[in-house]
Design an enzyme around this catalytic site. Structure first.
Site, mmCIF file in Angstrom:
data_model
loop_
_atom_site.group_PDB
_atom_site.id
_atom_site.type_symbol
_atom_site.label_atom_id
_atom_site.label_comp_id
_atom_site.label_asym_id
_atom_site.label_seq_id
_atom_site.Cartn_x
_atom_site.Cartn_y
_atom_site.Cartn_z
ATOM 1 N N PRO A 70 -57.561 -61.346 46.223
ATOM 2 C CA PRO A 70 -58.782 -62.107 46.501
ATOM 3 C C PRO A 70 -59.483 -62.523 45.207
ATOM 4 C CG PRO A 70 -59.225 -59.776 46.753
ATOM 5 C CD PRO A 70 -57.752 -59.893 46.435
ATOM 6 N N LYS A 71 -58.828 -63.388 44.425
ATOM 7 C CA LYS A 71 -59.306 -63.705 43.077
ATOM 8 C C LYS A 71 -60.206 -64.940 43.060
ATOM 9 C CE LYS A 71 -55.478 -61.548 40.605
ATOM 10 N NZ LYS A 71 -54.562 -61.643 39.457
#
Length: 259
Positions: free
Chosen positions: A116-117
């Site tokens: 989840p960057k």
């Protein structure tokens, strides 16, 4: 382009000039500063996907500096990993949020594993003479600050090596279809491989998280800091595997057997 060429080279975008090379990726002198803390049980249960379970409200806030990573370069990231258990009661980590400053690592992490960057500005350094300092800025706003006594007490490097290598890590990977509906929605599992811990320390620590609309680390508020670790290691980020497919026909929720 012929379809055979497309099939052979379709591992990343853009196909003619990919944002990252093929995995796995090797990291040298990867430096972790991890503050473990208690938060609200309802808050972590609201963001951890089933069939993973939350048995305690423990979150690990990470600042990670990567000065030498094959194919990805030098970058820094920061985020939250939640302590969970799988169906067999094995301890694991679920990566809830990550913020970093490198385009190739953002693209590769999201597209391959489902990390989840988001783009932000994290930092990790020695402040003054005796303090390890981790920071996260989103735009001009400081949203996270962590401090720890620098190399305060040595830890058993063999134990830290086992912890990094043996702990399964989970991610919720979502890739949309062209119409905006989910094309891929999976729980992904991965392990770190070929881990060599160079040094590990613990010490007194503090953590401050500030509310932000687009970097919501403070939604898992700090209730009590329970410990901190500073670890330097060489390791390989291996490819992942699908542990559960949320778009498959409804069936009892059971994780795929670890390969």
């Amino acid at each position: 382009m012929k379809k055979e060429y497309i099939r052979k080279n379709a591992f990343a975008m853009p196909i003619h000039n990919p944002a990252y090379p093929r995995p796995p990726f090797r990291f040298i002198n990867r430096e972790y500063f991890i503050v473990s803390y208690e938060t609200d049980m309802d808050a972590v249960r609201a963001v951890v996907p089933e069939p993973l379970r939350v048995d305690s409200p423990i979150v690990h806030y990470e600042f990670i500096r990567m000065p030498d990573s094959s194919g990805l370069g030098a970058y820094t990231e920061s985020g939250q990993v939640i302590s969970v258990t799988d169906e067999d009661g094995k301890s694991a980590g679920f990566t809830h949020a990550m913020y970093l400053d490198d385009e190739s690592a953002i693209a590769g992490g999201r597209e391959i594993w489902g990390f989840p960057k988001k783009l932000a500005t994290p930092g990790l350094c020695v402040d003054g003479k005796d303090t390890l300092l981790g920071t996260l800025d989103y735009g001009t706003q400081r949203v996270a600050t962590g401090t720890m006594g620098y190399k305060y007490r040595a830890l058993d490097t063999a134990a830290e090596c086992r912890k990094l290598a043996d702990t399964p890590n989970y991610l919720l990977k979502v890739i949309p279809h062209v119409d905006g509906s989910p094309r891929i929605c999976e729980l992904v599992r991965f392990f770190l491989r070929d881990v060599d811990v160079i040094g590990a320390w613990e010490g007194p620590a503090a953590l401050e998280l500030r509310p932000h609309a687009l970097a919501s680390v403070a939604d898992l508020p700090v209730r009590k800091v329970i410990g901190a670790r500073h670890v330097i290691a060489n390791l390989t980020l291996d490819v992942g595997e699908v542990a559960y497919d949320y778009l498959a026909p409804d069936e009892p929720m059971k994780l795929a057997v670890n390969q």
